[in-house]
Scaffold this active site. Structure first.
Site, PDB file in Angstrom:
ATOM      1  N   ASP A 314       1.540   5.926  -3.744  1.00  0.00           N
ATOM      2  CA  ASP A 314       2.197   4.754  -3.107  1.00  0.00           C
ATOM      3  C   ASP A 314       3.157   3.965  -3.897  1.00  0.00           C
ATOM      4  O   ASP A 314       3.311   4.015  -5.099  1.00  0.00           O
ATOM      5  CB  ASP A 314       0.867   4.029  -2.990  1.00  0.00           C
ATOM      6  CG  ASP A 314       1.120   2.717  -2.185  1.00  0.00           C
ATOM      7  OD1 ASP A 314       1.433   2.832  -0.974  1.00  0.00           O
ATOM      8  OD2 ASP A 314       0.919   1.458  -2.828  1.00  0.00           O
ATOM      9  N   GLU A 367       5.705   8.450  -1.586  1.00  0.00           N
ATOM     10  CA  GLU A 367       5.926   7.099  -0.527  1.00  0.00           C
ATOM     11  C   GLU A 367       7.244   6.810  -1.073  1.00  0.00           C
ATOM     12  O   GLU A 367       7.221   5.781  -1.873  1.00  0.00           O
ATOM     13  CB  GLU A 367       4.956   6.484  -0.238  1.00  0.00           C
ATOM     14  CG  GLU A 367       5.477   5.478   0.917  1.00  0.00           C
ATOM     15  CD  GLU A 367       5.024   4.092   0.762  1.00  0.00           C
ATOM     16  OE1 GLU A 367       4.784   3.260   1.728  1.00  0.00           O
ATOM     17  OE2 GLU A 367       4.272   3.619  -0.219  1.00  0.00           O
TER      18      GLU A 367
END
Length: 631
Positions: A314, A367
């Site tokens: 993330d 990401e």
């Protein structure tokens, strides 16, 4: 017998590795471990707290008395406190009570290496060992083949707390997910499931992205062994499991990692590098060896102990740049005078090397929302070493295009075609994630223009375009049946919508797309190579039509795709094709079984009339707001 017996699980070699940041299995040493010493059962505790003056284990077993069980500090300047406490067993709750050398500050902390945590809002750690007999030997044996970059990779992104609730509107358990969710994902044809963070987190509205228990599956849904059962069941059904993983920041909760031993132990001491203004959270100190070892050990822990098949990392962009979300004067350039966070870049490279060298057949997925080069390039070639990267630009441009009324689309076709100029610069995954259906952005189906019929036709076209575009796929739960409300983490998806034709049609179409993707080598064998894609025509802006070919190793498997982005059917539309032979329509989003109008191509003839630079051509009907896939 003393309250705390001197004992260690560490060798000198362990300590050397830890200090140098190269100990990648710290979960076998730090934390609480049920063992026997001199035939007496109990628990060994070890915690890193180099600024501590004293460290005590407190819990119900000693009435939370700081004097009862004080750990011993090691003599090797590692900063590790340890000891064996007899007759303290599985299920006991505990914390570390730490007195700091820093102004005698006292902190009371959960164990950073706890394998199980109390159910929030309670915050103690639980002594635990999770017994599970794995039955996924077959999957683990052929996972490398299933999980390869030249294989179909269609991911269903799930927030466990809101996928479905029980009749009392409470969370399902890991055991219930092992029945309901596994059977659903299998029926829908997805190859992988991705869980938004399952590591323990205190605050539900964070969706799991503010972690306090990095080594513990959240107790909201059951015990760690129950989560192992869930992963095992997915594997037994040939479905890979990806976890969202958050090495970018952590919350300031009093029991968490922040200011752990009265010092900036895990977080960077300089607030310009150690505090995230957007998320009001702390940033790891990537330049500190022991912190790097903590994080890499955590990544490997899930792959090792829980048989996880991939980690979606993330907020990578926030790690890469010193000036991420900061104004002038709020950040300091690196030694070369630019904005790259060299310590974080070095950490990410080391992470990926550790993951890929220790585990066969896994993937890491970044990401990462910027144009940082080489995210999915191997470390030895100067890249960050990820297997894949989310294609955020494609997602943004595509959704912006689809929001437009059809009459204006001919002026914006470049929004769709521009992505092909950089599609093959990384190994891209195409994401329609949870971030796209929250905070007033609306659900996917309600972002589509037109009346209800057009909304559903647009959504089918969007998904068809996604599945035939180069790259792997990710779809957030609810999108696959046209969820109408924005995602709400507090409530179940609106499963009742499936009684309506439009929603059931979307679901059936996505199911068929998944099966087509898995059964069509042209859609995955060269999904990261320019050899796998060829335009037929991207210049018919007036009719808002795109036509292209997807290619695999065998030309016999090539697919021809035609997309019509207007509600006007295009009949007798001529498409140039590279060779003669029988052409068959294998999927049409306007099929009545999907809620379409039934504009199908039952027979297609090849003619010798040249078109689009090819000697042969065909004439077909491209339905309104439709996609046609031909073989």
């Amino acid at each position: 017998m003393p309250n705390v017996i001197v004992h260690t699980l560490f060798t000198d070699f362990d300590i050397d590795l830890f200090k140098s940041g190269k100990h990648y299995r710290l979960y076998e040493k730090l934390g609480s471990h049920l063992i026997e010493v001199d035939s007496v059962a109990g628990t060994y505790f070890a915690v890193w707290a180099p600024s501590a003056k004293s460290v005590s284990v407190v819990g119900n077993f000693n009435s939370w008395n700081v004097e009862e069980h004080q750990l011993n500090v090691r003599w090797d300047s590692s900063g590790i406190w340890e000891g064996f406490i007899p007759n303290v067993g599985k299920g006991e709750v505990y914390k570390y009570k730490i007195q700091s050398n820093n102004n005698d500050i006292w902190t009371e902390k959960a164990d950073p290496f706890a394998k199980y945590c109390e159910h929030p809002p309670n915050t103690a750690s639980i002594i635990w060992t999770s017994e599970h007999t794995w039955k996924d030997k077959a999957w683990m044996g052929y996972r490398k083949d299933k999980n390869g970059l030249d294989k179909p990779y269609s991911v269903y992104e799930v927030h466990l707390g809101s996928w479905k609730k029980n009749v009392e509107n409470k969370f399902l358990t890991y055991k219930e997910f092992a029945k309901d969710l596994v059977s659903y994902v299998k029926e829908m044809g997805y190859t992988h499931v991705e869980f938004m963070p399952v590591m323990e987190y205190p605050y539900d509205p964070s969706w799991g992205y503010q972690l306090t228990g990095y080594f513990a599956p959240t107790s909201r849904f059951g015990a760690p062994e129950d989560f192992k059962l869930l992963v095992d069941t997915f594997h037994q059904n040939d479905i890979g499991v990806i976890l969202d993983w958050v090495p970018s920041h952590f919350p300031e909760d009093a029991h968490g990692l922040g200011f752990f031993d009265g010092s900036n132990l895990y977080e960077h001491p300089d607030r310009r590098k150690g505090y995230h203004t957007d998320w009001k959270s702390l940033i790891f100190n990537y330049g500190r060896n022991e912190v790097r070892a903590f994080l890499i050990s955590n990544a490997l822990f899930w792959l090792d102990q829980f048989h996880i098949d991939g980690l979606r990392v993330d907020a990578v962009a926030s790690m890469l740049y010193l000036d991420y979300s900061r104004e002038d004067g709020e950040w300091e350039p690196n030694m070369y005078g630019n904005n790259e966070n060299l310590e974080a870049i070095s950490f990410l490279r080391e992470l990926n090397e550790a993951v890929y060298s220790n585990f066969e057949g896994v993937q890491t997925i970044a990401e990462e929302s910027t144009a940082f080069t080489g995210v999915s390039k191997a470390v030895e070639f100067g890249g960050l070493g990820f297997g894949m990267k989310w294609m955020m630009g494609w997602m943004h441009d595509t959704l912006q295009f689809f929001k437009k009324e059809a009459i204006y689309r001919k002026h914006h076709m470049n929004d769709l075609t521009f992505g092909m100029t950089y599609t093959f610069t990384e190994n891209f995954m195409l994401p329609f994630s949870h971030d796209e259906v929250v905070y007033g952005k609306q659900s996917l189906v309600y972002r589509m223009p037109g009346d209800e019929w057009q909304r559903f036709a647009n959504l089918r076209l969007l998904f068809g375009y996604m599945f035939t575009h180069p790259g792997t796929k990710l779809m957030f739960m609810g999108g696959e049946f046209g969820q109408t409300e924005e995602w709400n983490f507090e409530q179940s998806l609106d499963w009742h919508l499936l009684q309506y034709e439009g929603h059931k049609g979307i679901q059936d179409f996505v199911k068929d797309l998944n099966h087509l993707y898995k059964g069509s080598p042209a859609l995955y064998e060269k999904q990261f190579s320019p050899e796998g894609f060829q335009w037929i025509d991207y210049s018919d802006h007036e009719n808002s039509i795109l036509t292209y070919i997807r290619k695999g190793h065998d030309k016999e498997n090539d697919l021809i795709i035609a997309c019509n982005f207007t509600p006007v059917p295009r009949e007798n539309y001529r498409i140039g094709i590279p060779k003669k032979g029988k052409i068959k329509e294998i999927l049409n989003s306007d099929d009545k079984k999907y809620g379409g109008g039934g504009n199908l191509n039952k027979t297609i003839k090849t003619t010798t009339k040249p078109s689009h630079g090819h000697k042969k051509s065909i004439e077909i009907t491209i339905p309104p707001l439709g996609i046609v896939i031909l073989r």
